[in-house]
Design a protein around this motif. Sequence first.
Motif, PDB file in Angstrom:
ATOM      1  N   VAL B  25       5.370  53.630  36.839  1.00 52.84           N
ATOM      2  CA  VAL B  25       4.605  53.862  38.073  1.00 52.84           C
ATOM      3  C   VAL B  25       4.945  55.225  38.661  1.00 52.84           C
ATOM      4  O   VAL B  25       6.096  55.485  39.031  1.00 52.84           O
ATOM      5  CB  VAL B  25       4.893  52.757  39.121  1.00 52.84           C
ATOM      6  CG1 VAL B  25       3.911  52.879  40.282  1.00 52.84           C
ATOM      7  CG2 VAL B  25       4.797  51.367  38.495  1.00 52.84           C
ATOM      8  N   ALA B  65       0.537  53.810  35.642  1.00 49.88           N
ATOM      9  CA  ALA B  65      -0.243  53.782  36.882  1.00 49.88           C
ATOM     10  C   ALA B  65       0.386  54.761  37.854  1.00 49.88           C
ATOM     11  O   ALA B  65       1.608  54.837  37.954  1.00 49.88           O
ATOM     12  CB  ALA B  65      -0.226  52.382  37.485  1.00 49.88           C
ATOM     13  N   VAL B  67       0.104  55.952  41.914  1.00 47.79           N
ATOM     14  CA  VAL B  67      -0.543  55.769  43.222  1.00 47.79           C
ATOM     15  C   VAL B  67      -0.322  57.027  44.051  1.00 47.79           C
ATOM     16  O   VAL B  67       0.576  57.828  43.767  1.00 47.79           O
ATOM     17  CB  VAL B  67       0.011  54.529  43.966  1.00 47.79           C
ATOM     18  CG1 VAL B  67      -0.307  53.261  43.189  1.00 47.79           C
ATOM     19  CG2 VAL B  67       1.504  54.651  44.220  1.00 47.79           C
ATOM     20  N   GLN B  70       4.032  56.032  46.916  1.00 47.31           N
ATOM     21  CA  GLN B  70       4.744  54.750  46.782  1.00 47.31           C
ATOM     22  C   GLN B  70       5.440  54.351  48.078  1.00 47.31           C
ATOM     23  O   GLN B  70       5.897  53.226  48.214  1.00 47.31           O
ATOM     24  CB  GLN B  70       5.759  54.797  45.630  1.00 47.31           C
ATOM     25  CG  GLN B  70       5.112  54.647  44.255  1.00 47.31           C
ATOM     26  CD  GLN B  70       6.133  54.449  43.138  1.00 47.31           C
ATOM     27  OE1 GLN B  70       7.144  53.777  43.313  1.00 47.31           O
ATOM     28  NE2 GLN B  70       5.857  55.038  41.981  1.00 47.31           N
ATOM     29  N   LEU B  79      -1.714  48.128  43.305  1.00 46.82           N
ATOM     30  CA  LEU B  79      -1.022  47.629  42.117  1.00 46.82           C
ATOM     31  C   LEU B  79      -0.952  46.098  42.075  1.00 46.82           C
ATOM     32  O   LEU B  79      -0.491  45.533  41.077  1.00 46.82           O
ATOM     33  CB  LEU B  79       0.407  48.181  42.062  1.00 46.82           C
ATOM     34  CG  LEU B  79       0.555  49.714  42.018  1.00 46.82           C
ATOM     35  CD1 LEU B  79       2.011  50.102  42.177  1.00 46.82           C
ATOM     36  CD2 LEU B  79      -0.001  50.270  40.708  1.00 46.82           C
ATOM     37  N   VAL B  83       0.511  44.453  38.492  1.00 46.95           N
ATOM     38  CA  VAL B  83       1.947  44.186  38.307  1.00 46.95           C
ATOM     39  C   VAL B  83       2.246  42.838  37.643  1.00 46.95           C
ATOM     40  O   VAL B  83       3.105  42.778  36.753  1.00 46.95           O
ATOM     41  CB  VAL B  83       2.705  44.354  39.644  1.00 46.95           C
ATOM     42  CG1 VAL B  83       4.126  43.800  39.554  1.00 46.95           C
ATOM     43  CG2 VAL B  83       2.741  45.836  40.022  1.00 46.95           C
TER      44      VAL B  83
END
Lengths: 306, 225
Positions: B25, B65, B67, B70, B79, B83
């Motif tokens: 992530v 992934a 974003v 975070q 997510l 997840v």
Amino acid sequence: MKSGSKLEKILSAGHFAFTGELGPPRGANLEAIQKKAGHLKGVVDSVNITDNQTAVVRMSSWAASILAIQEGLEPNYQMVCRDRNRLAMQSDILGAYALGIRNMLCLSGDHQQFGDHPQCKGVFDIDSMQLIMAVKEMRDGKFINGQEIDEPPRMFIGAAANPFAEPFEWRVYRLAKKIKAGADFIQTQCIYNMEKMREWVKRARDMGLTEKVYILAGITPMKSLGMARYMKSKVPGMDVPDEVINRLKGVEKKKQGQEGIAMACEQIQEFKEMKGISGIHLMAIEWEHRVPEIAEQAGMLPRPEV
Amino acid sequence: MIVAKRKPFEEIKGLIQGYKKILVVGCGTCVAVCLAGGEKEVGVLAAELRLSQKSEKEPAEFGEATVQRQCDREFLAELDDLVPEYDALLSMACGAGIQFLAERFPDTPVFPAVDTTFIGVNQDVGWYEERCKACGSCVLGMTAGICPVTMCAKSLLNGPCGGTNGSSCEVDPNQPCAWHMIYERLARQGRLDKIIEICPANDWRNQKPQTLIQPGYEERYESGK
Ligand code: SF4
């Protein structure tokens, strides 16, 4: 009297003071201290007990100071800001005073990166200026937080000064700040550049600072040409002019130590005459056994009784 | 911005050992700017991990992934559906982002793929320098906009120490002495009076976890509790 220490008595009586240095051992080695102390007893007025010098673990400076007292020396207990926060500092000062320590030298301390535990967390909760102020406030009966102390530790407060480090123009103002913070006496960095030293003392005199504080000139005799070169290139804040190197180069290797002592004695002679200098701080690192002979040769003996 | 550095590959491999499906992530803000944990770095790390699994009998799978932030719930929500398909998360965000991710998905182990190093500036492409320690009591007004807590190796408030090497710090000839710089800049501005006075002991306000609610929002959170 602020503390009643021997060093304070010597200085306030107008005698030219003579202090030495004793580095605690890298072990719980009482004998090492006794041996070094034996060379210094009766030769110096007070002896600086270094605090984990160059960020290397050694016996704690307050413990070694007590051992020095037992050996008949008056310690000048050094404390650095690197290893303790303000709680630990203040409690150590109380304990040190209760056990008979009367002089203190307040320092920032060499950075831990130079030492034998470079991964450690440097504390630096307060700096040397703030430590001087704290010891002064404690002598006046208050902790850093302003709370009252029932039995104040009445220390004779020392601070360091490096007349050679840049920015040169600022150094004398920093001295003024240390005096304002509460320093009673100053021990300087090892002096080799006499020209710069004369200029610094002149500026301090012009600002009236030498009237407010006792300045002890720092002397470290060169043992050899190798040591002089090392000091010049490796030791932070050290100013070793080429004349010093060249003079040692001019004599054969066996006689370089003797030449170093001769140079130190010449410096001491000049400082005895210099207005604004109140004494000598002799840092004969791992050369304690030569201190009596240096003192003799420099005309520092016998020491006054106070 | 917050600057981070990717952990050594072997350390990352050790952290995720035994997990079979791992989502890497990234974060699109600070760590993306400092080239440590943005979308591109997520792609590189995932590719390296896949490659290292090639000789395994049952190679682990890696998803990717990234974003926007975070450290922000709104973005982490993206997510939520993804997840549960994974048995571990490998975050490339700063320490705050990693923790917020772990907080959002408490049933899934989360591992750090970067070491968060400092709050700093971008000197040039790929070159960052620390500037702030978030001590909580800013003295930059006194020190000509140069932070002694961060830039001085001893965090002195009444510097410089006696170790200055010309204009460099005693710890490193390539690191300018903060107090030398402070002195020069104050002198240039005719403001040396700022450091003539003794600066008292600092109030270290960063010694316990902190919460900040900006003025104007107090009521909102009081009533919410
Ligand atoms: S040399 Fe300067 S920056 Fe380095 S520790 Fe000393 S005062 Fe701080």
